[in-house]
Write a protein that holds these residues in place. Structure first.
Motif, short mmCIF file in Angstrom:
data_model
loop_
_atom_site.label_atom_id
_atom_site.label_comp_id
_atom_site.label_asym_id
_atom_site.label_seq_id
_atom_site.Cartn_x
_atom_site.Cartn_y
_atom_site.Cartn_z
N GLY A 169 0.75 -1.35 -0.04
CA GLY A 169 0.13 0.04 0.00
C GLY A 169 0.91 1.11 0.12
O GLY A 169 0.66 2.34 -0.72
N TYR A 170 1.98 1.02 0.95
CA TYR A 170 2.63 2.44 0.96
C TYR A 170 3.54 2.72 -0.60
O TYR A 170 3.63 3.47 -1.11
CB TYR A 170 4.02 2.18 1.98
N GLY A 171 3.72 1.51 -1.08
CA GLY A 171 4.50 1.46 -2.56
C GLY A 171 3.64 2.30 -3.47
O GLY A 171 3.74 2.80 -4.60
N VAL A 172 2.17 1.67 -3.42
CA VAL A 172 1.14 2.35 -4.42
C VAL A 172 1.25 4.03 -4.10
O VAL A 172 0.96 4.34 -5.15
CB VAL A 172 -0.16 1.67 -4.35
N TYR A 173 1.11 4.19 -3.03
CA TYR A 173 1.04 5.72 -2.60
C TYR A 173 2.34 6.25 -3.12
O TYR A 173 2.09 7.48 -3.79
CB TYR A 173 0.90 5.83 -1.06
N LEU A 174 3.55 5.71 -3.03
CA LEU A 174 4.67 6.34 -3.57
C LEU A 174 4.66 6.53 -5.06
O LEU A 174 4.90 7.52 -5.48
CB LEU A 174 5.71 5.64 -2.91
N ALA A 175 4.08 5.47 -5.67
CA ALA A 175 4.10 5.50 -7.17
C ALA A 175 3.10 6.56 -7.55
O ALA A 175 3.54 7.33 -8.72
CB ALA A 175 3.91 4.17 -7.65
N LEU A 176 2.02 6.78 -7.05
CA LEU A 176 0.87 7.91 -7.46
C LEU A 176 1.36 9.11 -7.13
O LEU A 176 0.93 10.07 -7.76
CB LEU A 176 -0.25 7.61 -6.79
N THR A 177 2.01 9.37 -6.00
CA THR A 177 2.31 10.73 -5.49
C THR A 177 3.69 11.31 -5.69
O THR A 177 3.92 12.47 -5.67
CB THR A 177 1.98 10.96 -4.01
N GLY A 178 4.61 10.22 -5.79
CA GLY A 178 6.27 10.58 -6.02
C GLY A 178 6.85 11.16 -4.57
O GLY A 178 7.71 11.67 -4.74
N ALA A 179 6.14 10.53 -3.43
CA ALA A 179 6.27 10.99 -2.21
C ALA A 179 7.67 9.94 -1.95
O ALA A 179 8.03 9.18 -2.69
CB ALA A 179 5.23 10.77 -1.25
N SER A 180 8.34 10.50 -0.78
CA SER A 180 9.68 9.89 -0.34
C SER A 180 9.15 8.76 0.78
O SER A 180 8.30 9.26 1.58
CB SER A 180 10.59 10.67 0.08
N LEU A 181 9.90 7.86 0.99
CA LEU A 181 9.73 7.18 2.35
C LEU A 181 11.02 6.76 2.69
O LEU A 181 11.91 6.11 1.98
CB LEU A 181 8.74 5.71 1.73
N GLY A 182 11.30 6.69 4.20
CA GLY A 182 12.13 6.35 5.09
C GLY A 182 11.81 5.73 5.96
O GLY A 182 10.91 5.98 6.70
N LEU A 183 12.90 5.23 6.56
CA LEU A 183 12.81 4.56 8.22
C LEU A 183 13.01 5.57 9.17
O LEU A 183 13.61 6.70 8.87
CB LEU A 183 13.84 3.43 8.51
N THR A 184 12.09 5.39 10.15
CA THR A 184 12.24 6.28 11.22
C THR A 184 13.66 6.45 11.89
O THR A 184 14.59 5.38 11.49
CB THR A 184 11.35 5.90 12.49
N ASP A 185 14.00 7.60 12.26
CA ASP A 185 15.34 7.71 12.98
C ASP A 185 15.55 6.82 14.24
O ASP A 185 16.67 6.84 14.60
CB ASP A 185 15.78 9.39 13.39
N ASP A 186 14.37 6.53 14.81
CA ASP A 186 14.68 5.88 15.95
C ASP A 186 14.88 4.21 15.62
O ASP A 186 14.59 3.80 14.57
CB ASP A 186 13.28 5.91 16.83
N PRO A 187 15.71 3.51 16.54
CA PRO A 187 16.17 2.13 16.32
C PRO A 187 15.05 1.24 16.33
O PRO A 187 14.22 0.99 16.98
CB PRO A 187 17.15 1.81 17.63
N ILE A 188 14.71 0.87 14.99
CA ILE A 188 13.48 -0.14 14.62
C ILE A 188 13.69 -1.41 15.76
O ILE A 188 12.82 -1.72 16.13
CB ILE A 188 13.74 -0.73 12.99
N VAL A 189 14.80 -1.82 15.88
CA VAL A 189 14.76 -3.03 16.89
C VAL A 189 14.30 -2.67 18.32
O VAL A 189 13.97 -3.62 19.05
CB VAL A 189 16.24 -3.49 17.03
N VAL A 190 13.92 -1.60 18.58
CA VAL A 190 13.58 -1.25 19.85
C VAL A 190 12.20 -0.91 19.48
O VAL A 190 11.24 -1.13 20.29
CB VAL A 190 14.26 -0.02 20.41
N VAL A 191 11.74 0.22 18.74
CA VAL A 191 10.57 0.64 18.50
C VAL A 191 9.65 -0.36 18.12
O VAL A 191 8.38 -0.48 18.67
CB VAL A 191 10.56 1.69 17.36
N TYR A 192 10.03 -1.23 17.06
CA TYR A 192 9.18 -2.09 16.46
C TYR A 192 8.51 -3.40 17.59
O TYR A 192 7.26 -3.58 17.93
CB TYR A 192 9.65 -3.06 15.47
#
Length: 277
Positions: free
Chosen positions: A96-119
C-alpha cells in the motif's frame, strides 16, 4: 425466522449494542476532558476494551466463558498460519505504501529511532492494549463464530467489518485523535481487513491468538511509526491501502471458495445447550 437464526441475530446485536455503549461512553467522557488532558490516554485505552468486555459479559451470561477465552491461547494451528499472521499484514501495508509512492512521488524512509527497539515495543503495546486482544476477543472471538453458524465466512466478515468500522466513528469527530480523513475510505478498508482476518480465523480453526497477532502487525505498520513519509495526499494513502486490501481479499474469496463461501458452525465455541436464556 428459525429459533437458531433468531438466537444468532439476537446475540450478535446484543454484543454490538453493549460494545458501543461501553466504548462510546468512555470516548465521550474523554472528549469532555479533551484529548490533551492526562485522562484521555486512560479513557481511550479502556474504550478499546469495549469488545472484550461485551463479549466476556455475554459469554459469562450464557455459560461459555471458558470456551470463549480458550480461543485466545489456541496456538497449535500450524506454522503456515503463524506465518500468515506475522507476515501478510506487513506485506499488504508495505505494498500500500508502494502504491502511494508511485501515485504521488512522495519519499519514504525509516524512522530515525532504532527499529529493533521501536518495533517490538509498539507490537506488544498494540497486542495487549491497542487493537489487539481488546478488540479481537469481541470481533473474531464472539461475533464471528456466532455468525458462522448462520452465514458463510464472507457474509459474516462483511457484517462484522461494517460494525467494526462504525465502532470507530466517534473518533473521527473528536479533535486530536489519530482517526482522520474520509470515513467512507476507512470503512472500505476495514471491511476488507475483516474479510482477510475472518479467513485466517476460519483456516486456523478458531484461533483468536493469530487474528490478534495479525491485527497488531497491521496496526504497527499502518501507524506509520516505523517510517517517515514525505508528501501530503490525504485521500491517496487510505485509498491505496484499501485497494491493496481488497485485491488480496478478492483473491481469497475466489481462490479459497470452500472456506469463504461456506458456513462453519463447528468453529463456534458457543453451545446452545449451555446458554442460560
Amino acid at each position: 425466522m428459525s429459533g437458531s437464526a433468531g438466537s444468532v441475530k439476537r446475540r450478535v446485536l446484543e454484543f454490538f449494542a453493549l460494545t458501543f455503549v461501553v466504548s462510546w461512553a468512555l470516548w465521550g467522557l474523554g472528549a469532555i476532558f479533551g484529548t490533551d488532558s492526562g485522562i484521555w490516554p486512560i479513557l481511550s485505552t479502556l474504550a478499546g476494551f469495549g469488545p472484550l468486555v461485551a463479549s466476556g459479559v455475554l459469554s459469562w451470561r450464557d455459560g461459555n466463558v471458558r470456551s470463549w477465552a480458550q480461543q485466545a491461547i489456541r496456538w497449535r494451528t500450524g506454522l503456515r498460519w503463524w506465518a500468515v499472521a506475522l507476515v501478510v499484514a506487513p506485506v499488504l501495508s508495505l505494498v500500500g505504501y508502494g502504491v502511494y509512492l508511485a501515485l504521488t512521488g512522495a519519499s519514504l524512509g525509516l524512522t530515525d529511532d532504532p527499529i529493533v527497539v521501536v518495533y517490538p515495543m509498539l507490537f506488544f503495546y498494540i497486542l495487549f492494549l491497542r487493537g489487539g486482544f481488546g478488540e479481537e476477543m469481541g470481533w473474531r472471538g464472539y461475533a464471528l463464530p456466532h455468525l458462522l453458524k448462520q452465514y458463510n465466512t464472507t457474509i459474516a466478515a462483511l457484517l462484522i467489518g461494517i460494525g467494526w468500522a462504525a465502532w470507530h466513528l466517534p473518533l473521527f469527530f473528536i479533535q486530536g485523535t489519530r482517526q482522520s480523513g474520509l470515513f467512507a475510505l476507512y470503512l472500505v478498508g476495514v471491511i476488507g481487513l475483516s474479510v482477510i482476518i475472518a479467513w485466517l480465523y476460519t483456516r486456523s480453526r478458531g484461533s483468536v491468538l493469530l487474528t490478534t497477532v495479525f491485527h497488531a502487525q497491521w496496526n504497527v505498520f499502518d501507524s506509520g511509526a516505523l517510517f517517515s513519509v514525505g508528501g501530503d495526499a490525504a485521500l491517496v494513502g487510505p485509498g491505496a491501502s484499501a485497494l491493496v486490501i481488497w485485491l488480496f481479499a478478492g483473491v481469497l474469496i475466489v481462490a479459497d471458495s470452500e472456506t469463504m463461501r461456506s458456513v462453519h458452525p463447528s468453529l463456534s465455541p458457543f453451545t446452545e445447550s449451555s446458554a442460560r436464556t
